[in-house]
Design a protein around this motif. Structure first.
Motif, PDB file in Angstrom:
ATOM      1  N   ILE A   1       0.835  -1.204   0.000  1.00  0.00           N
ATOM      2  CA  ILE A   1       0.000   0.000   0.000  1.00  0.00           C
ATOM      3  C   ILE A   1       0.871   1.256   0.000  1.00  0.00           C
ATOM      4  O   ILE A   1       0.615   2.217  -0.741  1.00  0.00           O
ATOM      5  CB  ILE A   1      -0.951   0.002   1.207  1.00  0.00           C
ATOM      6  CG1 ILE A   1      -2.050  -1.047   1.017  1.00  0.00           C
ATOM      7  CG2 ILE A   1      -1.570   1.379   1.394  1.00  0.00           C
ATOM      8  CD1 ILE A   1      -3.056  -0.698  -0.048  1.00  0.00           C
ATOM      9  N   VAL A   2       1.905   1.260   0.832  1.00  0.00           N
ATOM     10  CA  VAL A   2       2.812   2.410   0.884  1.00  0.00           C
ATOM     11  C   VAL A   2       3.482   2.615  -0.470  1.00  0.00           C
ATOM     12  O   VAL A   2       3.607   3.751  -0.957  1.00  0.00           O
ATOM     13  CB  VAL A   2       3.866   2.221   1.994  1.00  0.00           C
ATOM     14  CG1 VAL A   2       4.936   3.306   1.917  1.00  0.00           C
ATOM     15  CG2 VAL A   2       3.200   2.233   3.371  1.00  0.00           C
ATOM     16  N   ASN A   3       3.917   1.526  -1.105  1.00  0.00           N
ATOM     17  CA  ASN A   3       4.523   1.637  -2.434  1.00  0.00           C
ATOM     18  C   ASN A   3       3.542   2.244  -3.431  1.00  0.00           C
ATOM     19  O   ASN A   3       3.902   3.129  -4.224  1.00  0.00           O
ATOM     20  CB  ASN A   3       4.976   0.264  -2.921  1.00  0.00           C
ATOM     21  CG  ASN A   3       6.154  -0.282  -2.150  1.00  0.00           C
ATOM     22  OD1 ASN A   3       6.884   0.469  -1.505  1.00  0.00           O
ATOM     23  ND2 ASN A   3       6.349  -1.585  -2.195  1.00  0.00           N
ATOM     24  N   SER A   4       2.298   1.770  -3.421  1.00  0.00           N
ATOM     25  CA  SER A   4       1.302   2.286  -4.350  1.00  0.00           C
ATOM     26  C   SER A   4       1.025   3.765  -4.112  1.00  0.00           C
ATOM     27  O   SER A   4       0.865   4.542  -5.063  1.00  0.00           O
ATOM     28  CB  SER A   4      -0.009   1.486  -4.231  1.00  0.00           C
ATOM     29  OG  SER A   4       0.142   0.186  -4.749  1.00  0.00           O
ATOM     30  N   VAL A   5       0.971   4.150  -2.844  1.00  0.00           N
ATOM     31  CA  VAL A   5       0.744   5.568  -2.535  1.00  0.00           C
ATOM     32  C   VAL A   5       1.907   6.416  -3.037  1.00  0.00           C
ATOM     33  O   VAL A   5       1.710   7.498  -3.616  1.00  0.00           O
ATOM     34  CB  VAL A   5       0.545   5.758  -1.017  1.00  0.00           C
ATOM     35  CG1 VAL A   5       0.559   7.241  -0.649  1.00  0.00           C
ATOM     36  CG2 VAL A   5      -0.760   5.118  -0.569  1.00  0.00           C
ATOM     37  N   LEU A   6       3.130   5.934  -2.832  1.00  0.00           N
ATOM     38  CA  LEU A   6       4.301   6.682  -3.308  1.00  0.00           C
ATOM     39  C   LEU A   6       4.301   6.791  -4.827  1.00  0.00           C
ATOM     40  O   LEU A   6       4.484   7.888  -5.385  1.00  0.00           O
ATOM     41  CB  LEU A   6       5.582   6.004  -2.819  1.00  0.00           C
ATOM     42  CG  LEU A   6       5.901   6.137  -1.331  1.00  0.00           C
ATOM     43  CD1 LEU A   6       7.142   5.320  -0.982  1.00  0.00           C
ATOM     44  CD2 LEU A   6       6.125   7.593  -0.958  1.00  0.00           C
TER      45      LEU A   6
END
Length: 284
Positions: free
Chosen positions: A78-83
């Motif tokens: 999720i953090v990767n997708s947000v970034l």
């Protein structure tokens, strides 16, 4: 009171339009409703109860299973997708605004050719660029890094096209000339006058790019081999492929439901900027 040019639509025509819109609404909302209902069910009752209604509510246990699967890697996805999505969409929006404004408001040699190239790029499917980008990034040593996914996302031909059209119609030349008379430079005119006026188009570009990057699958699956760099789309697809290796189906479904929440938040947070008439009264 009517103006004399209004035409009353027959009842049959209104009913037909309403029916078509209703069918499109069902087509759009039923999968989302099924996902919501399925994510709340206990994994033992996922396929034995009505798929379109709630039963054996166990959402929090499902969320806990998602967060504990593979040592909590879902949070990293999720953090990767947000970034990827937020940073890529922000930079793409800025680039689109600058390019569209320049194409709309400045005359220079090759302007029409540049705009035609942008139009041509809009018509080319993004998937056609995946393999050439992989070969190019492989030669540069960028494969299996964040840059391999981020860099292709900062260019949006559709964003440039939309910014050019909106800037051409919404940013008055009179306002620009008045700013120049007052001593404002071109950079100040762009940042303090054009950018606020173009905000509805820029929000549209940001949301389109954000959703496009978030849902992108082909590019990251080609570029990334490390699970810790994957976005949530690739991670969920890998979980689905590992159904026979111990990853429960309920985990994949609940993960898909959780992955939609950031998109809803982004839309709700930015929809208030979607308004027209920002230049009303700006020019006397």
């Amino acid at each position: 009171m009517g103006t004399g040019t209004e035409r009353k639509v027959p009842l049959a025509g209104r009913s037909g339009v309403f029916l078509v819109l209703l069918l499109f609404a069902f087509y759009t909302l039923i999968p989302a409703w099924w996902l919501l209902v399925s994510a709340t069910k206990n994994k033992g009752y996922l396929f034995t109860t009505n798929g379109l209604w709630f039963s054996h509510f166990d959402l929090w246990a499902n969320v806990r299973d998602v967060l504990h699967e593979q040592d909590g890697i879902f949070v990293r996805w999720i953090v990767n997708s947000v970034l990827y999505s937020a940073c890529g969409a922000a930079v793409a929006t800025l680039v689109s605004a600058m390019a569209g404004y320049a194409l709309a408001k400045y005359s220079f040699r090759g302007r029409d050719l540049a705009f035609n190239i942008v139009l041509g790029a809009v018509l080319i499917p993004a998937s056609m660029f995946a393999l050439p980008l992989y070969l190019m990034f492989s030669s540069l040593g960028l494969v299996n890094t964040y840059w391999a996914v981020f860099l292709p996302c900062i260019v949006s031909p559709f964003g440039v096209y939309l910014a050019r059209i909106y800037a051409g119609e919404a940013v008055p030349y009179e306002l620009m000339e008045a700013a120049r008379v007052d001593g404002a430079g071109e950079a100040r005119i762009f940042w303090q006058i054009a950018m606020p006026i173009m905000s509805p188009a820029l929000v549209t570009i940001f949301l389109f790019q954000f959703v496009g990057i978030w849902n992108n699958y082909l590019l990251p699956v080609l570029m990334l081999n490390n699970d810790k760099l994957q976005p949530v789309t690739v991670g969920l697809a890998n979980w689905r492929a590992e159904l026979d290796n111990g990853v429960p189906y309920s985990v994949t479904i609940t993960g898909a439901f959780l992955s939609v929440i950031p998109l809803v938040i982004a839309f709700l947070a930015l929809q208030r900027y979607w308004r027209s008439g920002l230049t009303a009264g700006s020019v006397k």
